[in-house]
Design an enzyme around this catalytic site. Sequence first.
Site, PDB file in Angstrom:
ATOM      1  N   ASP A   1      31.960  39.400  37.435  1.00  0.00           N
ATOM      2  CA  ASP A   1      31.978  38.917  38.378  1.00  0.00           C
ATOM      3  C   ASP A   1      30.926  37.961  38.594  1.00  0.00           C
ATOM      4  O   ASP A   1      29.455  38.196  38.928  1.00  0.00           O
ATOM      5  CB  ASP A   1      31.981  39.369  39.327  1.00  0.00           C
ATOM      6  CG  ASP A   1      31.861  38.530  40.540  1.00  0.00           C
ATOM      7  OD1 ASP A   1      32.170  36.903  40.729  1.00  0.00           O
ATOM      8  OD2 ASP A   1      31.741  39.101  42.164  1.00  0.00           O
TER       9      ASP A   1
ATOM     10  N   ASP B   1      39.060  28.055  38.072  1.00  0.00           N
ATOM     11  CA  ASP B   1      38.229  28.707  38.488  1.00  0.00           C
ATOM     12  C   ASP B   1      37.932  30.817  38.713  1.00  0.00           C
ATOM     13  O   ASP B   1      39.160  31.401  38.277  1.00  0.00           O
ATOM     14  CB  ASP B   1      37.034  29.091  40.031  1.00  0.00           C
ATOM     15  CG  ASP B   1      35.989  29.768  40.495  1.00  0.00           C
ATOM     16  OD1 ASP B   1      35.187  29.305  39.367  1.00  0.00           O
ATOM     17  OD2 ASP B   1      35.211  29.219  41.953  1.00  0.00           O
TER      18      ASP B   1
ATOM     19  N   ASP C   1      25.089  32.851  38.637  1.00  0.00           N
ATOM     20  CA  ASP C   1      24.392  34.456  40.195  1.00  0.00           C
ATOM     21  C   ASP C   1      25.554  35.333  39.983  1.00  0.00           C
ATOM     22  O   ASP C   1      26.806  35.682  40.024  1.00  0.00           O
ATOM     23  CB  ASP C   1      24.300  33.671  41.129  1.00  0.00           C
ATOM     24  CG  ASP C   1      24.943  33.063  42.333  1.00  0.00           C
ATOM     25  OD1 ASP C   1      26.404  32.562  41.421  1.00  0.00           O
ATOM     26  OD2 ASP C   1      26.174  33.929  43.285  1.00  0.00           O
TER      27      ASP C   1
ATOM     28  N   HIS D   1      30.404  31.548  37.917  1.00  0.00           N
ATOM     29  CA  HIS D   1      28.733  30.848  38.379  1.00  0.00           C
ATOM     30  C   HIS D   1      27.877  32.088  37.901  1.00  0.00           C
ATOM     31  O   HIS D   1      28.448  32.552  37.216  1.00  0.00           O
ATOM     32  CB  HIS D   1      29.297  31.258  39.549  1.00  0.00           C
ATOM     33  CG  HIS D   1      29.413  32.603  40.919  1.00  0.00           C
ATOM     34  ND1 HIS D   1      28.560  34.014  39.999  1.00  0.00           N
ATOM     35  CD2 HIS D   1      30.771  33.409  40.419  1.00  0.00           C
ATOM     36  CE1 HIS D   1      29.409  34.886  40.699  1.00  0.00           C
ATOM     37  NE2 HIS D   1      31.049  34.518  40.632  1.00  0.00           N
TER      38      HIS D   1
ATOM     39  N   GLU E   1      27.154  31.339  43.741  1.00  0.00           N
ATOM     40  CA  GLU E   1      28.112  31.533  44.787  1.00  0.00           C
ATOM     41  C   GLU E   1      28.986  32.782  45.635  1.00  0.00           C
ATOM     42  O   GLU E   1      29.404  32.499  46.406  1.00  0.00           O
ATOM     43  CB  GLU E   1      29.696  31.331  43.393  1.00  0.00           C
ATOM     44  CG  GLU E   1      31.244  31.815  44.383  1.00  0.00           C
ATOM     45  CD  GLU E   1      31.272  32.849  43.872  1.00  0.00           C
ATOM     46  OE1 GLU E   1      32.391  33.247  44.678  1.00  0.00           O
ATOM     47  OE2 GLU E   1      30.724  33.920  44.297  1.00  0.00           O
ATOM     48  N   GLU E   2      27.440  33.959  44.900  1.00  0.00           N
ATOM     49  CA  GLU E   2      27.536  34.962  46.097  1.00  0.00           C
ATOM     50  C   GLU E   2      26.551  34.603  47.231  1.00  0.00           C
ATOM     51  O   GLU E   2      26.816  36.397  48.031  1.00  0.00           O
ATOM     52  CB  GLU E   2      26.706  35.909  45.646  1.00  0.00           C
ATOM     53  CG  GLU E   2      28.084  36.358  43.975  1.00  0.00           C
ATOM     54  CD  GLU E   2      29.311  37.031  44.437  1.00  0.00           C
ATOM     55  OE1 GLU E   2      29.732  36.728  45.331  1.00  0.00           O
ATOM     56  OE2 GLU E   2      29.683  37.357  43.383  1.00  0.00           O
TER      57      GLU E   2
ATOM     58  N   HIS F   1      30.310  44.160  42.739  1.00  0.00           N
ATOM     59  CA  HIS F   1      30.207  43.743  43.757  1.00  0.00           C
ATOM     60  C   HIS F   1      29.150  46.098  44.073  1.00  0.00           C
ATOM     61  O   HIS F   1      28.666  45.937  45.038  1.00  0.00           O
ATOM     62  CB  HIS F   1      29.987  43.510  45.376  1.00  0.00           C
ATOM     63  CG  HIS F   1      30.264  42.380  45.014  1.00  0.00           C
ATOM     64  ND1 HIS F   1      30.821  41.539  45.794  1.00  0.00           N
ATOM     65  CD2 HIS F   1      30.299  41.663  43.621  1.00  0.00           C
ATOM     66  CE1 HIS F   1      30.818  40.332  45.442  1.00  0.00           C
ATOM     67  NE2 HIS F   1      30.634  40.305  44.188  1.00  0.00           N
TER      68      HIS F   1
END
Length: 600
Positions: free
Chosen positions: A220, A283, A185, A183, A255-256, A566
């Site tokens: 991520d 994935d 984002d 992803h 996705e987030e 994160h």
Amino acid sequence: MFGDLNEKETLNKNWLNNDLPIHNNQRSLKKYNRWLIPFWLLFIFIISSIFGKTVYNNNLLNLKVPDESLCPILEKINPNSYITNPDNIKYILEDDKFHELLNKRFQNSIKIPTEIYDDMQDPVGNGSKDKRWYPFLWFHHYLEKTYPLIYKNLKVEKINKLGLVYTWKGTDDKKKPIMLTAHQDVVPVQEATLNKWDSPPFDGHIDNKTGFIIGRGVCDCKNLLIGLLSTIEFLLEENKFKPKRTIILAFGYDEESAGEGAKHISNHLISQYGENNFLQIIDEGTAGYENLNDRNFVFIASGEKGHLNSQIEIFSIGGHSSVPDSHTSIGIIAKLINEIESNPFKPILTKSNPVMSQLYCLAEHTNISKNLKSNILKSQIDPQANARVIEYLNSKIETKYLIQTSQAVDIIEGGVKANALPEHVSMLVNTRIAIESSVEETVLHYKNLIEIIAKKYNFGFILNNETIIEPTEKGHFKYTTIEPLEPAPVSPQNESWKIFGGSLRYFYENILNTSTTTTTNTTQDPFIITPFISTGNTDTKNYWKLTKNIYRYIPGNISSKSGGVHSVNEKINISSHYDIIAFYYYFLQVIDKVEDESFD
């Protein structure tokens, strides 16, 4: 994972005696029956040989394991006979000049802040004028400039404006496509934390002394996204690999957050290929490997827990704070919170959960205690053994929710003024649903708890616009379910699994040379490839209709010092980026040669 559990602490209980109940209540033999002992032993031996083996094999059949091991070691797949140039794997992993190019690509991708916020709306609809989407357009321009061969030779589609789908058309339409996903984002960086970063989060700084790259999204998951694109660009530049099997890269943009980008991509692909017409989807997910009890394990997430946000509100009459009722609406919702937290979901461990496969591997291939090993192996036929394993897993927060629906009261709002009784209070409970459970079962659990409090304090209750208890003059509860998602179907341990896992085993043992030896075993122990359950959700939640073979895993030798996902100082060893490219360089060529009939 399981290696961090305090085994002595967990096993120091009455259930240390791991025999079945019948063994604890043996009656003494009378003297006049002793002459029958040899005949009884012979009879038991014959029955055990026939019936016991039948039960064992039936158990294996139900587990869909192809041989008599509950945790078979997957056969390595040597790629040298499949790929165009085996020497290029070494080049990808070791060439300094090539690494400079890869580093630059990776760093520049981090410099574009593709942050996603929960309140960002559809980029084609209500959010079309939201300037926070602009970095995604810049990112698209950067990818086009950075990967000219991809944009020249592959079909590039923009789905719902910001979703990206790259199609490398294969020459054989009878072969099902393979899809690799990531992803675009990233989680936003809070401005208040900027001074806590060792380097600016959107610089993509590489520390040459430590070998780490730091920045938002390095783990991520721009590490994966850029790695996949660099793999395809390298294959195109090499100009030797002509795929028979269509290769698709799919990159969502939220996705987030809501994951709507992947949903649009899925609908697009279903319209092009139909349902269940992809061979595999790989994935982001778990990554690298773990060493437990001197054995190396690769945990591939073959399933995901379900998801539900429960918004629970209470509406009540207001008034002056000098004349309150016995309980304000805040007090009543506090009672409900206490009721919820005092009644957690029950843990359950069945063979439907990939964790059971992990435990079998732990029991079969590591030197855990005899008691724990016995309990694991008997856990699907003996309720007491099952309970003991559950207690073992429940003893640590790291493993507790692998077998249990989790619940967390994350948000609460209510009250506007010190001298005014609150007329409206709301809270949100986030729930991750166990494999064996469902959204319906979860909602029923909360419904029953709300009813208890509503009846106790004479309040009404409305669930998703359905009146459960008529609102009273005191007020009512309102329960709304948000983003319900059933637990993901668990991918089977079939031929597709063997090829992916066997390729990973060769990658770690023979290419990265990460096999370990122990003091008692001077030979290299094989890597153990085992299923895993993901407690979070990825974009694969939108791809269930495309294939049953979905793996959430990032290959690579990832340093234990990597982390900060994160959070502040998100970082990863830059060498793991090269690992992704090296693995997919040969895996795409291996899977291209496999005949689809072998997967049936």
